[in-house]
Each structure stands twice: as C-alpha cells, then as structure tokens.
Scaffold this motif. Structure first.
Motif, PDB file in Angstrom:
ATOM      1  N   TRP A 267      13.415   8.990-100.021  1.00  8.17           N
ATOM      2  CA  TRP A 267      12.837   9.525-100.487  1.00  8.17           C
ATOM      3  C   TRP A 267      11.531   9.914-100.615  1.00  8.17           C
ATOM      4  O   TRP A 267      10.656  10.465-100.220  1.00  8.17           O
ATOM      5  N   MET A 268      11.026   8.678-100.565  1.00  9.28           N
ATOM      6  CA  MET A 268       9.313   8.764-100.819  1.00  9.28           C
ATOM      7  C   MET A 268       8.812   8.589 -99.593  1.00  9.28           C
ATOM      8  O   MET A 268       8.292   9.243 -98.889  1.00  9.28           O
ATOM      9  N   ARG A 269       9.056   7.927 -98.129  1.00 11.60           N
ATOM     10  CA  ARG A 269       8.810   7.954 -97.306  1.00 11.60           C
ATOM     11  C   ARG A 269       8.941   8.768 -97.027  1.00 11.60           C
ATOM     12  O   ARG A 269       8.406   9.662 -96.013  1.00 11.60           O
ATOM     13  N   ALA A 270      10.029   9.742 -96.563  1.00 11.19           N
ATOM     14  CA  ALA A 270      10.215  11.264 -96.588  1.00 11.19           C
ATOM     15  C   ALA A 270       9.060  12.666 -97.404  1.00 11.19           C
ATOM     16  O   ALA A 270       8.972  13.388 -96.734  1.00 11.19           O
ATOM     17  N   GLY A 271       8.337  11.779 -98.246  1.00 13.89           N
ATOM     18  CA  GLY A 271       7.371  13.188 -99.166  1.00 13.89           C
ATOM     19  C   GLY A 271       7.866  13.678 -99.768  1.00 13.89           C
ATOM     20  O   GLY A 271       7.229  14.528-100.153  1.00 13.89           O
ATOM     21  N   LYS A 272       9.208  13.219 -99.976  1.00 18.22           N
ATOM     22  CA  LYS A 272      10.252  14.185-101.333  1.00 18.22           C
ATOM     23  C   LYS A 272       9.839  13.477-102.562  1.00 18.22           C
ATOM     24  O   LYS A 272      10.170  14.545-103.570  1.00 18.22           O
ATOM     25  N   ILE A 273       9.810  12.639-102.709  1.00 15.95           N
ATOM     26  CA  ILE A 273       8.611  12.686-104.398  1.00 15.95           C
ATOM     27  C   ILE A 273       7.397  10.956-104.079  1.00 15.95           C
ATOM     28  O   ILE A 273       7.757  10.717-102.862  1.00 15.95           O
ATOM     29  N   VAL A 274       7.053  11.266-105.209  1.00 19.06           N
ATOM     30  CA  VAL A 274       6.050  10.157-105.004  1.00 19.06           C
ATOM     31  C   VAL A 274       6.047   8.723-104.833  1.00 19.06           C
ATOM     32  O   VAL A 274       7.334   8.515-105.222  1.00 19.06           O
ATOM     33  N   LYS A 275       5.006   8.016-104.113  1.00 22.22           N
ATOM     34  CA  LYS A 275       5.321   7.068-104.787  1.00 22.22           C
ATOM     35  C   LYS A 275       5.522   5.957-105.280  1.00 22.22           C
ATOM     36  O   LYS A 275       4.110   6.537-106.511  1.00 22.22           O
ATOM     37  N   THR A 276       6.134   4.795-105.811  1.00 21.06           N
ATOM     38  CA  THR A 276       6.564   4.445-106.910  1.00 21.06           C
ATOM     39  C   THR A 276       7.317   3.190-106.575  1.00 21.06           C
ATOM     40  O   THR A 276       7.936   3.105-105.827  1.00 21.06           O
ATOM     41  N   ASP A 277       7.995   2.493-107.712  1.00 19.93           N
ATOM     42  CA  ASP A 277       8.165   1.063-107.840  1.00 19.93           C
ATOM     43  C   ASP A 277       9.924   1.681-107.951  1.00 19.93           C
ATOM     44  O   ASP A 277      10.066   1.710-109.040  1.00 19.93           O
ATOM     45  N   PRO A 278      10.717   1.663-106.949  1.00 21.96           N
ATOM     46  CA  PRO A 278      12.703   2.159-107.337  1.00 21.96           C
ATOM     47  C   PRO A 278      12.758   1.285-108.756  1.00 21.96           C
ATOM     48  O   PRO A 278      13.661   1.923-109.528  1.00 21.96           O
ATOM     49  N   TRP A 279      13.077   0.237-108.467  1.00 22.33           N
ATOM     50  CA  TRP A 279      13.971  -0.994-109.599  1.00 22.33           C
ATOM     51  C   TRP A 279      13.529  -0.444-110.874  1.00 22.33           C
ATOM     52  O   TRP A 279      13.763   0.437-111.170  1.00 22.33           O
ATOM     53  N   HIS A 280      12.070  -0.362-111.226  1.00 26.08           N
ATOM     54  CA  HIS A 280      11.131   0.096-112.398  1.00 26.08           C
ATOM     55  C   HIS A 280      11.664   1.606-112.377  1.00 26.08           C
ATOM     56  O   HIS A 280      12.398   2.058-113.995  1.00 26.08           O
ATOM     57  N   LEU A 281      12.019   2.121-111.761  1.00 21.20           N
ATOM     58  CA  LEU A 281      12.453   3.780-112.319  1.00 21.20           C
ATOM     59  C   LEU A 281      13.379   3.403-112.656  1.00 21.20           C
ATOM     60  O   LEU A 281      13.719   4.508-113.679  1.00 21.20           O
ATOM     61  N   ILE A 282      14.875   2.770-112.105  1.00 20.03           N
ATOM     62  CA  ILE A 282      15.625   3.177-112.172  1.00 20.03           C
ATOM     63  C   ILE A 282      15.726   2.419-113.687  1.00 20.03           C
ATOM     64  O   ILE A 282      16.278   3.021-114.640  1.00 20.03           O
ATOM     65  N   PHE A 283      14.877   1.329-114.345  1.00 19.69           N
ATOM     66  CA  PHE A 283      15.261   0.283-115.068  1.00 19.69           C
ATOM     67  C   PHE A 283      13.958   1.143-116.754  1.00 19.69           C
ATOM     68  O   PHE A 283      15.004   1.281-117.267  1.00 19.69           O
ATOM     69  N   SER A 284      13.443   2.184-116.023  1.00 20.76           N
ATOM     70  CA  SER A 284      12.939   3.114-117.377  1.00 20.76           C
ATOM     71  C   SER A 284      13.916   3.925-117.178  1.00 20.76           C
ATOM     72  O   SER A 284      14.220   4.590-118.766  1.00 20.76           O
ATOM     73  N   ILE A 285      14.751   4.854-116.404  1.00 21.59           N
ATOM     74  CA  ILE A 285      15.992   5.802-117.322  1.00 21.59           C
ATOM     75  C   ILE A 285      16.550   5.217-117.468  1.00 21.59           C
ATOM     76  O   ILE A 285      17.486   5.979-118.826  1.00 21.59           O
TER      77      ILE A 285
END
Length: 214
Positions: A145-163
């Motif tokens: 999704w990030m490569r396609a420009g659909k969401i901003v670039k971030t660390d996906p693992w830490h995004l999941i951890f945060s949720i």
C-alpha cells in the motif's frame, strides 16, 4: 498409543471439555498459570478432580488448549486484512474488530497478557511460528500500500504493534479506563468513543498527502 484420544468424542464428553475450559479460563485469567491449580479449576467447573483429569491429564494441557484457541481468535481479524481492499477501510475494520474483541473477550486478553509477562514459556513456539509468519505476511501487504502511495510510509510491524497495544488496553486495563472516565463516560459507549479516537489517530496519520509520500 492413546486409543482414547483416537475415538470420536461423544456429545457429553465435548460438553464436559467445554465446561472445564470455561472454568479454566476464569481461573487462569484471574490467577495466571502459576497461581492456578487443577483443584481450583475442578471446583470452578463443579466436578471432582479425578473426573477433570479424565478429560485433561495435566494443567499444562488445559492451558495449551486455551492458548491455541486464543491465538486462533486473536489472529482472525488480522487474517482478514485484504490487500485488494482500500487500505484505510481495511485498517478501520481491523481497529474496530480488535476493540470488539477487547470488549467481548477480556478474560482471554488477560490470559494472554499474563503469559507474555511471564516470558511466554508455554506459547513461544506459537509466537515465533504462526504469529510471526502472519504478521510478516500482513506487513508486506501494508508495504505494498505504501509503495502504491495509498498510505504514508511507516514501519508496518510497529503499526500493527501499536494497534494491538491501544486496542487491548481496553481489555487489560478496563478497570482503570472506567475509573478514569467516570460513571458518565465509563459505560458501554466507551468502546465506540475509543473506536472513533483510534480511527482518527491512526487513519489521519496514514492518510496520504503530497508532502508525506516521499
């Protein structure tokens, strides 16, 4: 070979096992694995210790069964994260499902938290195997999704951890949440309020803008 384990369970045997597992969930979530005993579980199930041991030979076997069920339940919303769907819609649904689980399965969440706080001695293979494989797979979806420009670039693992951290807080620290919110805001509506806030926190932060996609 244990021939009893190979025979199909009768309806009564299935019901007895479920009764034991429900009682064990109550005991383990309140006292942790180390603080719980077979006698406590038998008492909570309303059966004798010898009767319980007919269905489960050891406390560890009961705990392992509960933890495998819990992991299956916990992973179900993440498995539904669809790379074909709209990212913000998919993540909104994931946040909502995790909050629903915090609301509906608080004992299971406390059981899992207790195990993790002890260093996960009984479920580490599950964490390093099934859980890691799934999180790595969904991290690749998020990176796509990030490569396609659909969401901003971030660390996906830490995004999941945060949720995980923000949603499960409402199960593991529910007493604290209700105490701080008070009687006017600490009712069932607290989960809807939490959902709206977390959606704003995560989705607004991930929403693409020209200056944040580089």
């Amino acid at each position: 070979m244990d021939t009893k384990a190979l025979r199909p369970r009768t309806r009564i045997q299935t019901e007895k096992r479920e009764l034991i597992l429900e009682a064990a969930l109550e005991v383990f979530s309140a006292h942790g694995f180390r603080g719980s005993t077979i006698d406590q579980i038998a008492e909570a199930a309303g059966m004798s210790k010898p009767n319980l041991l007919y269905y489960f030979r050891r406390k560890e076997e009961i705990h392992e069964t509960l933890m495998q069920r819990l992991l299956d339940t916990w992973l179900a919303p993440l498995k539904e994260l669809d790379d074909i769907g709209d990212p913000l819609t998919e993540l909104r649904s994931y946040i909502r499902r995790k909050l629903e689980m915090a609301r509906d399965f608080p004992r299971e969440s406390r059981l899992f938290a207790n195990e993790i706080l002890q260093g996960a001695p009984r479920i580490k293979p599950m964490l390093e195997g099934e859980l890691k494989t799934l999180v790595d797979e969904k991290a690749e979806v998020i990176k796509g999704w990030m490569r396609a420009g659909k969401i901003v670039k971030t660390d996906p693992w830490h995004l999941i951890f945060s949720i995980w951290a923000t949603t499960q807080h409402y199960a593991d620290f529910d007493v604290q949440v209700r105490a701080v919110l008070g009687p006017d805001r600490g009712g069932d509506g607290r989960f809807d309020d939490a959902a709206r806030f977390l959606e704003q926190l995560f989705l607004d932060g991930l929403r693409p803008r020209p200056d944040r996609l580089a």
